[in-house]
Design an enzyme around this catalytic site. Structure first.
Site, PDB file in Angstrom:
ATOM      1  N   GLU A 178      40.127  22.864  -6.174  1.00  0.00           N
ATOM      2  CA  GLU A 178      40.798  22.636  -7.459  1.00  0.00           C
ATOM      3  C   GLU A 178      40.610  21.217  -7.953  1.00  0.00           C
ATOM      4  O   GLU A 178      41.525  20.389  -7.933  1.00  0.00           O
ATOM      5  CB  GLU A 178      42.285  23.031  -7.322  1.00  0.00           C
ATOM      6  CG  GLU A 178      42.409  24.518  -7.003  1.00  0.00           C
ATOM      7  CD  GLU A 178      43.838  24.996  -6.793  1.00  0.00           C
ATOM      8  OE1 GLU A 178      44.770  24.209  -7.003  1.00  0.00           O
ATOM      9  OE2 GLU A 178      44.006  26.175  -6.412  1.00  0.00           O
ATOM     10  N   HIS A 380      53.762  39.487  -4.838  1.00  0.00           N
ATOM     11  CA  HIS A 380      53.306  38.109  -4.629  1.00  0.00           C
ATOM     12  C   HIS A 380      53.708  37.666  -3.239  1.00  0.00           C
ATOM     13  O   HIS A 380      54.872  37.768  -2.866  1.00  0.00           O
ATOM     14  CB  HIS A 380      53.914  37.176  -5.679  1.00  0.00           C
ATOM     15  CG  HIS A 380      53.442  35.757  -5.524  1.00  0.00           C
ATOM     16  ND1 HIS A 380      54.294  34.706  -5.328  1.00  0.00           N
ATOM     17  CD2 HIS A 380      52.187  35.244  -5.532  1.00  0.00           C
ATOM     18  CE1 HIS A 380      53.586  33.584  -5.227  1.00  0.00           C
ATOM     19  NE2 HIS A 380      52.306  33.881  -5.332  1.00  0.00           N
ATOM     20  N   GLU A 382      53.412  34.350  -1.200  1.00  0.00           N
ATOM     21  CA  GLU A 382      53.045  32.950  -0.965  1.00  0.00           C
ATOM     22  C   GLU A 382      53.252  32.656   0.513  1.00  0.00           C
ATOM     23  O   GLU A 382      54.355  32.840   1.033  1.00  0.00           O
ATOM     24  CB  GLU A 382      53.896  32.010  -1.822  1.00  0.00           C
ATOM     25  CG  GLU A 382      53.613  30.539  -1.570  1.00  0.00           C
ATOM     26  CD  GLU A 382      52.141  30.179  -1.759  1.00  0.00           C
ATOM     27  OE1 GLU A 382      51.609  30.412  -2.849  1.00  0.00           O
ATOM     28  OE2 GLU A 382      51.519  29.714  -0.784  1.00  0.00           O
ATOM     29  N   HIS A 460      44.928  33.676  -4.152  1.00  0.00           N
ATOM     30  CA  HIS A 460      44.963  32.319  -4.723  1.00  0.00           C
ATOM     31  C   HIS A 460      44.878  31.313  -3.578  1.00  0.00           C
ATOM     32  O   HIS A 460      45.198  31.642  -2.442  1.00  0.00           O
ATOM     33  CB  HIS A 460      46.210  32.128  -5.580  1.00  0.00           C
ATOM     34  CG  HIS A 460      46.011  32.708  -6.948  1.00  0.00           C
ATOM     35  ND1 HIS A 460      46.170  31.996  -8.108  1.00  0.00           N
ATOM     36  CD2 HIS A 460      45.601  33.945  -7.321  1.00  0.00           C
ATOM     37  CE1 HIS A 460      45.907  32.765  -9.142  1.00  0.00           C
ATOM     38  NE2 HIS A 460      45.556  33.970  -8.703  1.00  0.00           N
ATOM     39  N   GLU A 461      44.428  30.090  -3.929  1.00  0.00           N
ATOM     40  CA  GLU A 461      44.044  29.142  -2.871  1.00  0.00           C
ATOM     41  C   GLU A 461      43.193  29.888  -1.840  1.00  0.00           C
ATOM     42  O   GLU A 461      43.473  29.895  -0.649  1.00  0.00           O
ATOM     43  CB  GLU A 461      45.266  28.496  -2.212  1.00  0.00           C
ATOM     44  CG  GLU A 461      46.169  27.760  -3.168  1.00  0.00           C
ATOM     45  CD  GLU A 461      47.078  28.678  -3.978  1.00  0.00           C
ATOM     46  OE1 GLU A 461      47.142  28.504  -5.221  1.00  0.00           O
ATOM     47  OE2 GLU A 461      47.714  29.568  -3.393  1.00  0.00           O
ATOM     48  N   GLU A 479      41.430  33.000  -7.151  1.00  0.00           N
ATOM     49  CA  GLU A 479      41.450  31.734  -7.879  1.00  0.00           C
ATOM     50  C   GLU A 479      40.212  30.958  -7.411  1.00  0.00           C
ATOM     51  O   GLU A 479      39.089  31.384  -7.633  1.00  0.00           O
ATOM     52  CB  GLU A 479      42.755  30.996  -7.578  1.00  0.00           C
ATOM     53  CG  GLU A 479      43.066  29.876  -8.547  1.00  0.00           C
ATOM     54  CD  GLU A 479      44.389  29.190  -8.179  1.00  0.00           C
ATOM     55  OE1 GLU A 479      45.047  28.669  -9.072  1.00  0.00           O
ATOM     56  OE2 GLU A 479      44.742  29.151  -6.976  1.00  0.00           O
ATOM     57  N   GLU A 485      47.261  26.637 -14.688  1.00  0.00           N
ATOM     58  CA  GLU A 485      48.490  25.920 -14.341  1.00  0.00           C
ATOM     59  C   GLU A 485      48.299  24.410 -14.364  1.00  0.00           C
ATOM     60  O   GLU A 485      49.254  23.665 -14.560  1.00  0.00           O
ATOM     61  CB  GLU A 485      49.042  26.394 -12.989  1.00  0.00           C
ATOM     62  CG  GLU A 485      48.204  26.017 -11.776  1.00  0.00           C
ATOM     63  CD  GLU A 485      47.057  26.972 -11.511  1.00  0.00           C
ATOM     64  OE1 GLU A 485      46.697  27.749 -12.420  1.00  0.00           O
ATOM     65  OE2 GLU A 485      46.510  26.938 -10.407  1.00  0.00           O
TER      66      GLU A 485
END
Lengths: 681, 681
Positions: A178, A380, A382, A460-461, A479, A485
């Protein structure tokens, strides 16, 4: 698929002790790969009779045995060719052609004592749009466990060192992938991530990446001599690069080559070098569009954790479901629904519980509510990089989600680079990179495990994409670059050129869940030095076509869409699954124009956007069906549009067009055009 | 040396379970170091009440046990202070003051199960010109072998990321330390070598390096988050960073701090953090000046290998000895004297034999010849990185050299970075970095072994200097940056700013055998785009004072010196051992002015040089003895001097001066001034 023997050129073949070389060409003859063994195994690549890669080393080093490189000579070669077509269950196109010539070169070290005789092979596949090669180390006497300590692969760029331009992000950094892209001469690069895209002085563009990264470490590149980019595999926490056994093969090292930037975009090289679908019937994997409880947190209006501003409540989720149903979205993402968000989760991902929701979020109730509306809840998870904690709960979590009708889960691995936490067999906590062999396995494990429960994974990540969606079509998106974001809180926000570079770099690897569609850019005012999307509104719409993903989010808050329903109409109309895709024009970082045909109608869609400079591009619509007429529903930058001060100046207009029409796309700086070509007959 | 207890500040000390912090200051109070344990062990540094380093992690990870970091708290602290003076047998100054405050912080992880209780310490020494700290892991229950897999040390630069300027070379590259320096904002850096020098927006300069690198891996720095430079130790070929046992300590991590650039130059921090002389009487270690059979090879006039152009013949060596004797040099270096140079030595250093000379080089004859003239032969051992081959022959070689009266050997490790070749205990060839733990040991082994034979070592392609010359004074000099030879064939040659950056970066670590004094710069013509020294002649002279080394070469060919004896006089006059040294002025990359007092007379010498811009600097001569008068013998750029077109325009003039005189040094771009202040009374 037809396979037949292929003519290859062998130099000096009869003289056993002399250096040998063997050449293979692409089907159209444009790309030539020469493999030789003088000194040590190496290869070079020509394109249109120009050197693209100068002689570049091949080889591997292991903990358990001597180098596979120095002292190894070509022992035998075999060739094949294949021209076949296969289908993507979802994708940028339905039918993919795989037309390549193959060369298998076996290297052996006959010269050393017989007890140390070993052999390995390098398999090359040369397509018209580039090539891939991989190492194959078969089972053989004296080799069992093999720990790779060095991959010697080089990519020696044939050019004047400072005359090439590269678009790149650094490797082995805290922020994983990123980063804002750097546009520099080659000489400014030390260690770089792939896809690594550059333009030679001749105008030839190449992009180096890898395909089918399974049970191996991710490859980054280290410029150790001028122009020599050496494979730099991401290590385990103990320094070993890859832990394997004889009888392995590496991922494919890929080199896309084109005489212009657009050629890179119209390539299926990465997918062609992946294995076919291993999951069988994947009709349960559904492309689609979604909204969600997400941007509100990034803006600070809501929180992931519980409390008065908690976002993922039953009530709020149902409100989003109402909105989704009303405007034709099939999913609602909820972040912050489960136990764990209230503590210092960034430093302790073990807090997360993947089956227990916050008290104000009733999983049964919201999924029941969604069923009535035809809207699915998107889960989701995380992990904040505590992968042992995730693994322990994974089966129970996926089982629960399947029971609740959740068929898609967004996973998160928010953790600094090198801070993935695992507990080893001795109970010792280890910290790994997101792109080392361990995590390559963990990401894929979550995907194959989810497949058992008919769940698709949006990582993501993530580990970078290497085309594994072909083999595991429930790996629906990911991602792996700076997404939307960063416009909410990043320093800096994504600059105007960011999404004009992504198609030529990150997107070459596969779909990205960028989450476009921010309509309200004024949350900190309309300036160039505050956090906001640094784009016009038209460019936000164009992203839906330009940045391919089978799942696309309408990322903004419902109220911001309802305040501009005419512009929102494009997001409602644009599909996310395509019959075919064509990049029509573009230069890296400057602009790009894509046209894509809906897989489920005769409509075409076009997305075009610019970097930091305005541009007009005239496009022939010859991609349209010549037997049809179309209504072009155009969403373009208004004449006074300006991404800093007037981003909302959007013109929506209609025009009848056909395949003979030429259309001039006028885009301001960081502007765009989005068009639906609605088939009329 | 006096040691007494010192007042320290302890916050929250009585509350055992709360975070603690402890502060220590430099003797003058300017530098403050705060060590704390909230979250995990970390430290921060203030200078003149400004933050220089924001909170930065401390810790280590091992293969055999859990992280020494997270979960560790301050268990006890102790302090000391010391103000002492010690002497360098040779050096930039004779007397060195070591005035510091010391803080020992013991961290322990009491919270975990008792079986895993471990402790380690970090020892800080804070001087007026910076600080050092090191890890100390004592022997303790449950710990024996320790393989370090990560050193967590961070240096978090307190500044606006893009407002600092750094002068740096990349780490882990092919050319080891031999790069042109980059001058960039911090944000452009990924992985960097030390000494790593930067200037904060406030004008404060800092330089991060290490001291006393023994039995550990060299530290490079990786910018993993904005401004956070993390220790990135150079790994072994198997990926382990350091192989050690409980009861070890790390090298000192050093941070020089000054409110201006010059302050960095007048610092003895690195030496003060090294152990005292371990060799006892080192009167056999002799500073001096030398000529040699070297530049002729770089120019292509001679060859290292045998044949018609062979350089190191008996006859040629005796010719150089005649020249040395005539002009007052005490050594003649010979490269290419021994067997090995005729084959492909770059890829096979095992060809080198360190006791057998080429047939046309009679070692006995030349050393006998030299003895008569009072000129010593300087030996040369090129290993091309085959260190096992060197080790096997080392004793025999050094024994032979001692017998022949050779008391200095230049060693060479020409090999691409990561290509040091060793044979391990299983007979497998391994490839190591020049700056990994293995080679740290090899370089030091050659020095301690040579000491037994009263031989001094001048390492080329060395491990970076960390001040070990204090402990092993026969480690007389080394390379470790781009030297003069790059002007013969480098791409590009050293740019004008190179030697204006070196004093503030590479030279902070210790002496460099740069080999100055090229008088004929026209070997490819006088242009700016050909290989040549990109300097004026006056700047070549100034290098003898600016770039400190106890041994200095007059690097050019004898004929070029004899063609300009007036300029050569300065090289004949300048000593290489100093009573004291004072940096008077300078800005990194722009210019620098040094004055040094001869250790064996009352003469002072001054060297000043510029980077790419001309500059006049007015200097007060208040460093001179106020009771004396001096004749200033000035070698300066002529009024029409120009490094590109008129590099030879040199004015030699004399002037009577004393401590009250102010002298204006007018230097053209890449120009210089060299002055001998000859004491008259």
């Amino acid at each position: 698929m037809r396979i037949k023997n292929l003519l290859i050129l062998l130099c000096c073949w009869p003289l056993l002790s002399l250096a040998k070389s063997v050449t293979i060409s692409s089907p159209n003859g444009q790309i030539q790969v020469i493999v030789a063994d003088d000194g040590s195994p190496h290869y070079q690549v020509n394109f249109a009779k120009q050197a693209v890669l100068n002689p570049s080393k091949l080889g591997l080093r292991f903990l358990q045995t001597a180098e596979f490189g120095q002292g190894f000579h070509i022992e035998k070669v075999s060739t094949a060719q294949s021209d076949s077509e296969w289908q993507l269950p979802w994708g940028e196109r339905k039918n993919v052609r795989d037309n390549h010539h193959e060369l298998l070169v076996v290297f052996a070290n006959k010269a050393t004592p017989a007890s140390q005789h070993h052999h390995f092979a390098v398999r090359f596949r040369v397509f018209n749009d580039g090539l891939g090669f991989r190492y194959e180390v078969p089972k053989q006497a004296g080799l069992t466990k093999l720990d790779i300590t060095n991959e010697l692969t080089e990519f020696t760029i044939a050019n004047d060192h400072n005359a090439s331009t590269a678009w790149w992000i650094p490797a082995r950094g805290w922020n994983r992938y990123e980063y804002t892209y750097r546009t520099t001469p080659l000489s400014d690069i030390d260690r770089v991530q792939t896809p690594f895209t550059l333009k030679l002085p001749s105008g030839i563009h190449i992009s180096i990446h890898e395909a089918a990264l399974v049970n191996y470490a991710s490859m980054t590149l280290n410029q150790q001599r001028a122009n020599v980019f050496k494979a730099d595999l991401t290590p385990w926490s103990d320094g070993i690069l890859v832990k394997t056994h004889a009888g392995f093969h590496s991922p494919w090292r890929t080199i896309q080559i084109s005489n212009n930037a657009v050629g890179l975009l119209n390539s299926d090289l990465i997918l062609n070098l992946n294995e076919p679908n291993k999951l069988g019937d994947v009709s349960w994997v559904k492309p689609g569009k979604y909204v969600g409880i997400w941007w509100a947190m990034h803006l600070g209006e809501k929180t992931w954790g519980s409390g008065p501003k908690h976002g993922a409540t039953t009530k709020e989720t149902e409100r989003y479901m109402d909105f989704a149903a009303k405007y034709g979205f099939d999913g609602v993402l909820v972040e912050g629904w489960n136990i764990g968000w209230d503590g210092d989760w960034f430093h302790n991902g073990d807090l997360f519980n993947f089956t227990k929701s916050f008290p104000d979020f009733d999983l049964q109730a919201v999924t029941d509510y969604g069923k009535k509306l035809g809207v699915k809840l998107i889960g989701h998870n995380e992990t904040s990089g505590s992968v042992t904690n995730y693994r322990r709960q994974m089966k129970a979590a996926y089982r629960l989600y399947q029971k609740m009708g959740i068929s898609q889960v967004k996973t998160g691995y928010v953790a600094d680079g090198g801070h993935i936490k695992r507990i080893d067999n001795n109970g010792i906590t280890r910290y790994e990179w997101h792109d080392g062999q361990f995590m390559v396995g963990e990401y894929l494990h979550s995907v194959t495990e989810a497949a058992k429960y008919h769940i698709s994974i949006n990582s993501h990540e993530p580990i970078k994409d290497t085309g594994l969606r072909r083999t595991y079509p429930n790996w629906i998106s990911r991602e792996g670059a700076r997404g939307q974001e960063y416009n909410a809180w990043g320093t800096p926000p994504n600059p105007p050129e960011h999404t004009a570079i992504l198609p030529f770099t990150r997107m070459l690897s596969g779909p990205m869940d960028f989450t476009p569609g921010i309509f309200n850019m004024s949350f900190h005012g309309l300036r160039d030095d505050v956090n906001r999307p640094q784009t016009t509104l038209a460019k936000q719409l164009a992203l839906y076509v330009v940045l391919y993903s089978p799942i696309q989010m309408a990322a903004d808050l419902p109220r911001n869409y309802e305040a501009n329903l005419p512009a929102f109409q494009f997001i409602r109309d644009v599909p996310t699954d395509w019959q075919q895709s064509k990049a029509l024009a573009g230069e890296v970082g400057d602009y790009v124009v894509f046209a894509r045909e809906d897989r489920h109608s005769s409509d075409w869609f076009l997305g075009a956007l610019t970097g930091k400079n305005a541009r007009s591009v005239t496009i022939k619509l010859d991609f349209l069906d010549p037997s049809k007429h179309y209504e072009a529903q155009i969403y373009r930058d208004g004449d006074k549009a300006n991404w800093v001060t007037k981003p909302y100046d959007l013109v929506i207009e209609k025009q009848q067009v056909n395949a003979d029409t030429k259309l001039t796309l006028k885009m301001v700086a960081s502007g765009g055009v989005a068009i639906r070509f609605k088939a009329l007959d």
